[in-house]
Design an enzyme around this catalytic site. Structure first.
Site, PDB file in Angstrom:
ATOM      1  N   GLN A  71      -3.965  64.348 -21.730  1.00  0.00           N
ATOM      2  CA  GLN A  71      -3.738  64.155 -23.170  1.00  0.00           C
ATOM      3  C   GLN A  71      -2.255  63.970 -23.479  1.00  0.00           C
ATOM      4  OE1 GLN A  71      -5.457  66.999 -25.913  1.00  0.00           O
ATOM      5  NE2 GLN A  71      -7.290  67.196 -24.651  1.00  0.00           N
ATOM      6  N   LEU A 110     -12.532  65.359 -30.648  1.00  0.00           N
ATOM      7  CA  LEU A 110     -11.901  64.050 -30.694  1.00  0.00           C
ATOM      8  C   LEU A 110     -10.989  63.919 -31.904  1.00  0.00           C
ATOM      9  CD1 LEU A 110     -11.593  61.251 -29.454  1.00  0.00           C
ATOM     10  CD2 LEU A 110     -13.594  60.514 -30.772  1.00  0.00           C
ATOM     11  N   ALA A 111     -11.355  64.558 -33.009  1.00  0.00           N
ATOM     12  CA  ALA A 111     -10.554  64.460 -34.238  1.00  0.00           C
ATOM     13  C   ALA A 111      -9.102  64.842 -33.992  1.00  0.00           C
ATOM     14  CB  ALA A 111     -11.156  65.363 -35.321  1.00  0.00           C
ATOM     15  N   HIS A 156      -6.994  73.181 -33.960  1.00  0.00           N
ATOM     16  CA  HIS A 156      -6.280  72.172 -33.186  1.00  0.00           C
ATOM     17  C   HIS A 156      -5.935  70.967 -34.058  1.00  0.00           C
ATOM     18  CE1 HIS A 156      -7.581  74.408 -29.618  1.00  0.00           C
ATOM     19  NE2 HIS A 156      -6.636  73.748 -28.970  1.00  0.00           N
TER      20      HIS A 156
END
Length: 340
Positions: A102, A278-279, A303
């Site tokens: 990521q 995913l957001a 998050h």
């Protein structure tokens, strides 16, 4: 040198704020100092997987770094120019490879560089996306945003022994905004990988999820693979993709209860554009586009809160959160940097 100060206690107060801050620091070339890192966690300070991410970014942008050691609660990160390179890394534990990717993928892609990485660690671990989620959900979303990467799983790595290995290639990319508002498809893909566990045990678990999905009128396509790993373990991903939605949900196998702890009901009921995980991953590339990214999600996670806060503080992007009858709509107006 003037540092942008970031309080590591904000939002979820864990590794996410570190990953987002140093990623955006690399891309925007802004020096950051992160304080109070994981201060309220049982074990405070940086952990091995955080250090691996920091050290990888340090290499690809030739950064000066202070405080990069296990247990450190303050980190200074001073980036220079991002460069293309080939890397071989080892987390040294079952620390999540997915969380490290990521960090790396957006930096290389958005900065128009090519990275080839072979990394060892945990492919399927607790409290992080499985490698299949990265492969099938995140890659789909990033592809639509113009971010190009490919990956190959060489060996699975489960907690506690780890030992997994993947190869990643990131290509220079031009990031763009997207809109993901509503799921329309009833087509679902199920991916299950397992190692050193009875075939019938895994098959029985998968069939129970297939049955529940079919009862709710979903069309299910399943793929079950037995793969090589040092330790025993299994992971499961269920996902659906259409023009206006990308939704995934995953779990690793609990060997004590002999089942996947997967909240299938939340997947079935989610008719919006993205899943909660995913957001928060969309925020970083969205804040660096030339347009407005819009997506809808059932709940606002810590998050997501963290990433919106850090992204706006470092880049100056604007965002809005609107309440819907069945969830929330997030709008992010990107700030495209001429230097990238």
């Amino acid at each position: 040198m003037e540092f942008l100060k970031i309080n590591g206690e904000f939002g979820e107060g864990g590794g996410q704020i570190i990953r987002t801050a140093i990623t955006l620091s690399c891309i925007t070339k802004r020096a950051v100092i992160i304080e109070n890192i994981r201060k309220n966690r049982n074990i405070s300070g940086l952990r091995p997987q955080h250090l691996t991410a920091i050290k990888i970014l340090q290499k690809i942008c030739d950064a000066d770094v202070e405080g990069a050691k296990i247990g450190s609660t303050t980190l200074k990160f001073i980036p220079r120019n991002v460069k293309s390179c080939n890397l071989i890394e080892d987390v040294g534990t079952a620390g999540s490879i997915s969380l490290i990717l990521q960090v790396l993928i957006p930096v290389a892609a958005i900065c128009q560089k090519k990275i080839n990485l072979t990394i060892k660690g945990g492919t399927d671990t607790l409290w992080s996306p499985t490698i299949d989620y990265t492969q099938h959900v995140l890659r789909e979303a990033y592809s639509r945003m113009g971010i190009k990467f490919s990956m190959r799983v060489i060996r699975r790595g489960y907690y506690p022994k780890g030992g997994g290995e993947i190869n990643l290639e990131v290509l220079p990319s031009k990031v763009k905004s997207i809109t993901l508002n509503q799921r329309k498809t009833k087509n679902v893909k199920l991916f299950c990988s397992f190692s050193n566990l009875p075939n019938e045990l895994i098959k029985r678990n998968v069939e129970s999820f297939e049955k529940k999905l079919i009862e709710k009128k979903f069309n299910v396509q399943s793929q079950i693979n037995e793969e090589i790993a040092i330790d025993s373990g299994a992971s499961l991903l269920i996902c659906s993709v259409d023009d206006e939605s990308i939704i995934g949900i995953d779990s690793i196998f609990d060997k004590k209860t002999e089942q996947f702890n997967l909240d299938l009901e939340s997947f079935i009921k989610n008719n919006l554009g993205v899943d909660e995980r995913l957001a928060d991953m969309l925020v970083l590339p969205a804040c660096l586009t030339n347009g407005m990214t819009v997506f809808r999600v059932k709940n606002i996670s810590k998050h997501l809160e963290t990433n919106l806060f850090v992204a706006s503080k470092i880049t100056g992007c604007k965002y809005g959160v609107g309440k819907l009858n069945d969830g929330f709509e997030i709008r992010i107006e990107g700030i495209s940097y001429a230097s990238i």
